[in-house]
Design a protein around this motif. Structure first.
Motif, short mmCIF file in Angstrom:
data_model
loop_
_atom_site.label_atom_id
_atom_site.label_comp_id
_atom_site.label_asym_id
_atom_site.label_seq_id
_atom_site.Cartn_x
_atom_site.Cartn_y
_atom_site.Cartn_z
N SER A 125 27.40 -13.64 -34.26
CA SER A 125 28.12 -13.18 -33.03
C SER A 125 28.31 -11.43 -33.48
O SER A 125 28.46 -11.38 -34.71
CB SER A 125 29.39 -13.86 -32.59
OG SER A 125 30.20 -13.74 -33.64
N GLY A 158 31.43 -10.50 -33.48
CA GLY A 158 32.60 -10.67 -34.24
C GLY A 158 32.08 -11.03 -35.65
O GLY A 158 32.99 -10.54 -36.75
N ASP A 159 31.16 -11.89 -35.83
CA ASP A 159 30.71 -12.14 -37.28
C ASP A 159 30.22 -10.84 -38.15
O ASP A 159 30.56 -10.65 -39.10
CB ASP A 159 29.43 -12.97 -37.26
CG ASP A 159 29.77 -14.42 -36.69
OD1 ASP A 159 31.11 -15.04 -37.07
OD2 ASP A 159 29.01 -15.16 -36.15
N ALA A 203 33.24 -8.87 -39.01
CA ALA A 203 33.90 -9.18 -40.15
C ALA A 203 33.21 -8.93 -41.38
O ALA A 203 33.75 -8.58 -42.30
CB ALA A 203 33.92 -10.86 -40.07
N GLU A 256 36.16 -4.13 -40.00
CA GLU A 256 36.06 -3.68 -38.80
C GLU A 256 36.95 -2.44 -38.86
O GLU A 256 36.85 -1.49 -37.70
CB GLU A 256 36.98 -4.52 -37.93
CG GLU A 256 38.35 -4.73 -38.30
CD GLU A 256 39.03 -5.97 -37.58
OE1 GLU A 256 40.14 -6.05 -37.67
OE2 GLU A 256 38.58 -6.59 -36.78
N THR A 271 35.35 0.44 -31.14
CA THR A 271 36.05 0.28 -32.63
C THR A 271 36.21 1.84 -33.18
O THR A 271 37.44 1.96 -33.55
CB THR A 271 34.99 -0.37 -33.60
OG1 THR A 271 33.76 -0.14 -33.70
CG2 THR A 271 35.29 -1.83 -33.16
N TRP A 328 40.93 -3.94 -31.75
CA TRP A 328 41.10 -5.00 -30.68
C TRP A 328 39.38 -5.07 -30.06
O TRP A 328 39.14 -3.62 -29.58
CB TRP A 328 42.14 -4.91 -29.67
CG TRP A 328 41.88 -5.81 -28.48
CD1 TRP A 328 42.30 -7.26 -28.47
CD2 TRP A 328 41.16 -5.53 -27.23
NE1 TRP A 328 41.82 -7.69 -27.29
CE2 TRP A 328 41.24 -6.67 -26.47
CE3 TRP A 328 40.82 -4.31 -26.78
CZ2 TRP A 328 40.78 -6.74 -25.19
CZ3 TRP A 328 40.06 -4.39 -25.53
CH2 TRP A 328 40.16 -5.44 -24.82
N ALA A 353 37.17 -10.65 -26.28
CA ALA A 353 36.70 -11.94 -27.05
C ALA A 353 35.13 -11.97 -26.49
O ALA A 353 34.28 -12.77 -27.12
CB ALA A 353 37.19 -13.28 -26.48
N ALA A 405 33.22 -10.17 -28.62
CA ALA A 405 33.03 -10.51 -29.96
C ALA A 405 32.27 -11.83 -29.91
O ALA A 405 31.55 -12.13 -31.12
CB ALA A 405 34.38 -11.02 -30.39
N ASN A 406 32.24 -12.75 -29.03
CA ASN A 406 31.30 -13.83 -28.96
C ASN A 406 30.15 -13.83 -28.51
O ASN A 406 29.22 -14.65 -28.80
CB ASN A 406 32.08 -14.97 -28.13
CG ASN A 406 33.38 -15.29 -28.58
OD1 ASN A 406 33.88 -15.12 -29.80
ND2 ASN A 406 34.37 -15.58 -27.50
#
Length: 198
Positions: free
Chosen positions: A28, A30-31, A34, A38, A74, A86, A89, A92-93
């Motif tokens: 994702s 988000g992955d 990470a 970020e 970002t 922030w 979601a 991020a997904n």
């Protein structure tokens, strides 16, 4: 905007991406954040640019725009010195198959080795202090134009190249590469403006 543990080369960044996402069926946004960090502007712009350029990934409709949105959110927040970043979601997904990411990273191995041999610290004032903020603003402009670039053939590749060059310039502290990135941004903007529909 960059952090002490940021990667020092393109090859190191590719290795981190591969190791940090290994064993997952899907990866994702988000992955990726990470793994990259970020709060790290250089690696973030580089990853967005590389994924846009990589075959099998950047050619998927919507992926360049998705990555551009990640950069906008970002880097925009980093410019305003936010302590935490922030992202929605829903963004991020969003994910892609691990296999496609791996193929894209494999394809980038040879260019990464070539570029790492030719980049080095030079004209450092262009990639540190105020220069880094100028590059961040240019990255935001490229990212904001990415949805338009997706409907103009080949222009998203120019945007991806510009983002990747800005990111690598910051990682390698290479001001000459930053100048190339700025020229690429200008050339891509000219191409988009002269090929607008209608």
């Amino acid at each position: 905007m960059n952090q002490p543990d940021d990667p020092n080369s393109l090859q190191e960044l590719l290795d981190r991406l591969r190791d940090g996402t290994n064993g997952q069926r899907r990866v994702s946004v988000g992955d990726i954040l990470a793994v990259v960090g970020e709060r790290s502007f250089g690696p973030l712009a580089l990853v967005a640019g590389l994924v846009t350029l990589a075959p099998l990934i950047g050619d998927i409709p919507g992926v360049p725009t998705l990555l551009a949105l990640m950069v906008l959110l970002t880097v925009g927040q980093l410019l305003f010195q936010r302590e935490t970043i922030w992202i929605p979601a829903r963004l991020a997904n969003r994910s892609m198959e691990q296999e496609k990411l791996d193929k894209g990273l494999d394809w980038l191995e040879t260019p990464a080795r070539f570029l790492d041999r030719w980049t080095r610290p030079r004209l450092v004032f262009l990639v540190r202090g105020p220069g880094q903020y100028v590059m961040a603003v240019l990255c935001l402009l490229v990212a904001a134009a990415m949805p338009l670039m997706e409907i103009i053939p080949f222009s998203a590749n120019g945007g991806g190249l510009a983002l990747a060059a800005f990111g690598l310039a910051i990682i390698a502290r290479d001001g000459l590469l930053a100048l190339f990135a700025a020229l690429t941004t200008g050339g891509t903007a000219w191409f988009v403006l002269t090929n607008l529909p209608g």
